[in-house]
Motif scaffolding. Structure first.
Motif, PDB file in Angstrom:
ATOM      1  N   LEU A 172       7.787  -1.622  -7.389  1.00 33.25           N
ATOM      2  CA  LEU A 172       7.545  -2.898  -8.257  1.00 33.25           C
ATOM      3  C   LEU A 172       7.572  -2.197  -9.644  1.00 33.25           C
ATOM      4  O   LEU A 172       7.524  -2.875 -10.688  1.00 33.25           O
ATOM      5  CB  LEU A 172       6.256  -3.642  -7.934  1.00 33.25           C
ATOM      6  CG  LEU A 172       6.595  -4.647  -6.716  1.00 33.25           C
ATOM      7  CD1 LEU A 172       5.259  -5.198  -6.270  1.00 33.25           C
ATOM      8  CD2 LEU A 172       7.572  -5.390  -6.819  1.00 33.25           C
ATOM      9  N   LEU A 173       7.354  -0.933  -9.916  1.00 35.40           N
ATOM     10  CA  LEU A 173       7.292  -0.574 -11.293  1.00 35.40           C
ATOM     11  C   LEU A 173       8.126  -0.820 -12.101  1.00 35.40           C
ATOM     12  O   LEU A 173       7.773  -1.187 -13.446  1.00 35.40           O
ATOM     13  CB  LEU A 173       7.187   1.081 -11.264  1.00 35.40           C
ATOM     14  CG  LEU A 173       5.665   1.728 -10.703  1.00 35.40           C
ATOM     15  CD1 LEU A 173       5.879   3.184 -10.638  1.00 35.40           C
ATOM     16  CD2 LEU A 173       4.465   1.314 -11.607  1.00 35.40           C
ATOM     17  N   GLY A 174       9.463  -0.964 -11.878  1.00 35.35           N
ATOM     18  CA  GLY A 174      10.411  -1.395 -12.616  1.00 35.35           C
ATOM     19  C   GLY A 174      10.416  -2.803 -12.970  1.00 35.35           C
ATOM     20  O   GLY A 174      11.057  -3.263 -14.183  1.00 35.35           O
ATOM     21  N   VAL A 175       9.510  -3.827 -12.320  1.00 33.45           N
ATOM     22  CA  VAL A 175       9.326  -5.119 -12.673  1.00 33.45           C
ATOM     23  C   VAL A 175       8.361  -5.308 -13.629  1.00 33.45           C
ATOM     24  O   VAL A 175       8.557  -5.870 -14.817  1.00 33.45           O
ATOM     25  CB  VAL A 175       9.130  -6.087 -11.660  1.00 33.45           C
ATOM     26  CG1 VAL A 175       9.109  -7.308 -11.996  1.00 33.45           C
ATOM     27  CG2 VAL A 175      10.284  -5.655 -10.390  1.00 33.45           C
ATOM     28  N   ASN A 176       7.044  -4.740 -13.287  1.00 36.27           N
ATOM     29  CA  ASN A 176       6.243  -4.841 -14.253  1.00 36.27           C
ATOM     30  C   ASN A 176       5.067  -4.132 -13.692  1.00 36.27           C
ATOM     31  O   ASN A 176       4.546  -3.926 -12.743  1.00 36.27           O
ATOM     32  CB  ASN A 176       5.535  -6.186 -14.157  1.00 36.27           C
ATOM     33  CG  ASN A 176       4.234  -6.298 -15.399  1.00 36.27           C
ATOM     34  OD1 ASN A 176       3.146  -5.936 -14.911  1.00 36.27           O
ATOM     35  ND2 ASN A 176       4.709  -7.103 -16.515  1.00 36.27           N
ATOM     36  N   GLU A 177       4.533  -3.007 -14.661  1.00 39.38           N
ATOM     37  CA  GLU A 177       3.618  -1.887 -14.180  1.00 39.38           C
ATOM     38  C   GLU A 177       2.250  -2.449 -13.860  1.00 39.38           C
ATOM     39  O   GLU A 177       1.837  -2.251 -12.739  1.00 39.38           O
ATOM     40  CB  GLU A 177       3.385  -0.935 -15.327  1.00 39.38           C
ATOM     41  CG  GLU A 177       4.479   0.136 -15.482  1.00 39.38           C
ATOM     42  CD  GLU A 177       4.195   0.992 -16.649  1.00 39.38           C
ATOM     43  OE1 GLU A 177       3.351   1.356 -17.062  1.00 39.38           O
ATOM     44  OE2 GLU A 177       5.455   2.133 -16.493  1.00 39.38           O
ATOM     45  N   THR A 178       1.763  -3.442 -14.527  1.00 39.99           N
ATOM     46  CA  THR A 178       0.480  -4.000 -14.247  1.00 39.99           C
ATOM     47  C   THR A 178       0.357  -4.560 -12.840  1.00 39.99           C
ATOM     48  O   THR A 178      -0.551  -4.730 -11.918  1.00 39.99           O
ATOM     49  CB  THR A 178      -0.114  -4.901 -15.395  1.00 39.99           C
ATOM     50  OG1 THR A 178      -0.265  -4.316 -16.422  1.00 39.99           O
ATOM     51  CG2 THR A 178      -1.596  -5.364 -15.008  1.00 39.99           C
ATOM     52  N   LEU A 179       1.317  -5.429 -12.759  1.00 36.15           N
ATOM     53  CA  LEU A 179       1.648  -6.300 -11.495  1.00 36.15           C
ATOM     54  C   LEU A 179       1.860  -5.180 -10.364  1.00 36.15           C
ATOM     55  O   LEU A 179       1.346  -5.557  -9.325  1.00 36.15           O
ATOM     56  CB  LEU A 179       2.928  -7.156 -11.591  1.00 36.15           C
ATOM     57  CG  LEU A 179       3.559  -7.930 -10.204  1.00 36.15           C
ATOM     58  CD1 LEU A 179       2.270  -8.980  -9.933  1.00 36.15           C
ATOM     59  CD2 LEU A 179       4.620  -8.681 -10.387  1.00 36.15           C
ATOM     60  N   ALA A 180       2.630  -4.293 -10.531  1.00 32.03           N
ATOM     61  CA  ALA A 180       2.821  -3.285  -9.488  1.00 32.03           C
ATOM     62  C   ALA A 180       1.338  -2.461  -9.053  1.00 32.03           C
ATOM     63  O   ALA A 180       1.454  -2.562  -7.827  1.00 32.03           O
ATOM     64  CB  ALA A 180       3.916  -2.155 -10.028  1.00 32.03           C
ATOM     65  N   LEU A 181       0.822  -2.328 -10.065  1.00 35.14           N
ATOM     66  CA  LEU A 181      -0.616  -1.669  -9.561  1.00 35.14           C
ATOM     67  C   LEU A 181      -1.604  -2.449  -8.902  1.00 35.14           C
ATOM     68  O   LEU A 181      -2.222  -2.183  -8.013  1.00 35.14           O
ATOM     69  CB  LEU A 181      -1.345  -1.048 -11.038  1.00 35.14           C
ATOM     70  CG  LEU A 181      -0.720  -0.100 -11.707  1.00 35.14           C
ATOM     71  CD1 LEU A 181      -1.406   0.426 -13.105  1.00 35.14           C
ATOM     72  CD2 LEU A 181      -0.396   1.397 -11.042  1.00 35.14           C
ATOM     73  N   THR A 182      -1.440  -3.763  -9.437  1.00 32.74           N
ATOM     74  CA  THR A 182      -2.408  -4.698  -8.707  1.00 32.74           C
ATOM     75  C   THR A 182      -1.991  -5.068  -7.450  1.00 32.74           C
ATOM     76  O   THR A 182      -2.853  -4.992  -6.197  1.00 32.74           O
ATOM     77  CB  THR A 182      -2.435  -6.036  -9.612  1.00 32.74           C
ATOM     78  OG1 THR A 182      -2.706  -5.878 -10.984  1.00 32.74           O
ATOM     79  CG2 THR A 182      -3.407  -7.229  -8.986  1.00 32.74           C
ATOM     80  N   LEU A 183      -0.735  -5.252  -7.012  1.00 28.92           N
ATOM     81  CA  LEU A 183      -0.284  -5.546  -5.748  1.00 28.92           C
ATOM     82  C   LEU A 183      -0.474  -4.360  -4.972  1.00 28.92           C
ATOM     83  O   LEU A 183      -0.604  -4.695  -3.776  1.00 28.92           O
ATOM     84  CB  LEU A 183       1.178  -6.166  -5.825  1.00 28.92           C
ATOM     85  CG  LEU A 183       1.194  -7.513  -6.316  1.00 28.92           C
ATOM     86  CD1 LEU A 183       2.645  -7.972  -6.437  1.00 28.92           C
ATOM     87  CD2 LEU A 183       0.462  -8.687  -5.815  1.00 28.92           C
ATOM     88  N   GLY A 184      -0.144  -3.158  -5.547  1.00 30.75           N
ATOM     89  CA  GLY A 184      -0.394  -1.987  -4.614  1.00 30.75           C
ATOM     90  C   GLY A 184      -1.777  -1.850  -4.244  1.00 30.75           C
ATOM     91  O   GLY A 184      -2.036  -1.515  -3.040  1.00 30.75           O
ATOM     92  N   MET A 185      -2.552  -2.306  -4.998  1.00 32.99           N
ATOM     93  CA  MET A 185      -4.166  -2.142  -4.727  1.00 32.99           C
ATOM     94  C   MET A 185      -4.427  -3.079  -3.533  1.00 32.99           C
ATOM     95  O   MET A 185      -5.199  -2.821  -2.704  1.00 32.99           O
ATOM     96  CB  MET A 185      -5.109  -2.177  -6.042  1.00 32.99           C
ATOM     97  CG  MET A 185      -6.568  -2.247  -5.500  1.00 32.99           C
ATOM     98  SD  MET A 185      -7.437  -2.325  -6.782  1.00 32.99           S
ATOM     99  CE  MET A 185      -9.224  -2.672  -6.052  1.00 32.99           C
TER     100      MET A 185
END
Length: 217
Positions: A172-185
């Protein structure tokens, strides 16, 4: 993204410090042992991460706030333990240990990836590897120092939850970094909690091993 990463690191630091302190209390360590194990669990994964990325001295030694948070959390656990709250492995202790360990795992998995991105790294393999090492590193040091087999080798889809969360974050990093980190956690924490609740395990080699009858650490 710096503010987001700082938030994840503080969450992970506090959660893993509590996890390490709980383990020290269960092993009947004194207040110094509780503080050291809490500190090691909280900052261990981050130190390993920074050494892999070539960031020296590690961030822990540049910003004392991480050590301060870790020691404060460990002392609080020790004071609570003095009142007898953590005497049993069931009930509030077991739930708190599981939740704190899961939060620490998820927060440090994605903060490790964020640190790698900040260091100019963008290879998926490296990001995932650094994220997982950051997530499980403190727990491995905690278990070794307390004389236990590391949790990642014996319990309820532990490292696998970190790997899944890291892969989701990377995707998801290519979509939005903050969203990617939040959903990954979130994915890491949810999988870890579900695995503990439903006794999900990877196959074990020993006969009768991994049946799910072990106590949750």
């Amino acid at each position: 993204m710096d503010t987001v990463l700082l938030a994840f690191e503080i969450i992970g630091t506090a959660a893993f410090a509590v996890s390490g302190a709980f383990t020290a209390v269960r092993r009947d360590m004194d207040v110094f042992g509780v503080m050291i194990l809490g500190l090691t669990t909280a900052v261990g994964g981050g130190v390993i991460r920074d050494l892999i990325l070539g960031l020296t001295p590690p961030r822990t030694f540049q910003h004392p706030i991480y050590a301060a948070i870790s020691l404060a959390a460990a002392v609080i656990v020790f004071l609570i333990a003095r009142r007898g709250w953590t005497e049993k492995r069931s009930g509030p202790y077991a739930v708190a240990m599981l939740v704190m360990d899961s939060l620490g795992l998820g927060a440090f998995t994605v903060s490790g990836m964020g640190a790698a991105l900040d260091a100019g790294q963008d290879g998926v393999f490296l990001l995932v590897f650094v994220g997982v090492v950051t997530g499980v590193g403190g727990g491995v040091l905690r278990d070794i120092m307390s004389g236990e087999t590391p949790l990642i080798f014996r319990k309820h889809v532990y490292a696998s939850a970190s790997i899944f969360g890291a892969l989701l974050c990377a995707a998801l990093l290519g979509v939005n970094e903050t969203l990617a980190l939040t959903l990954g956690m979130a994915a890491t924490v949810v999988i870890r909690l579900l695995a503990a609740a439903f006794r999900w395990n990877l196959p074990h080699a020993g006969r009768g091993a991994g049946s799910g009858n072990e106590e949750e650490s």
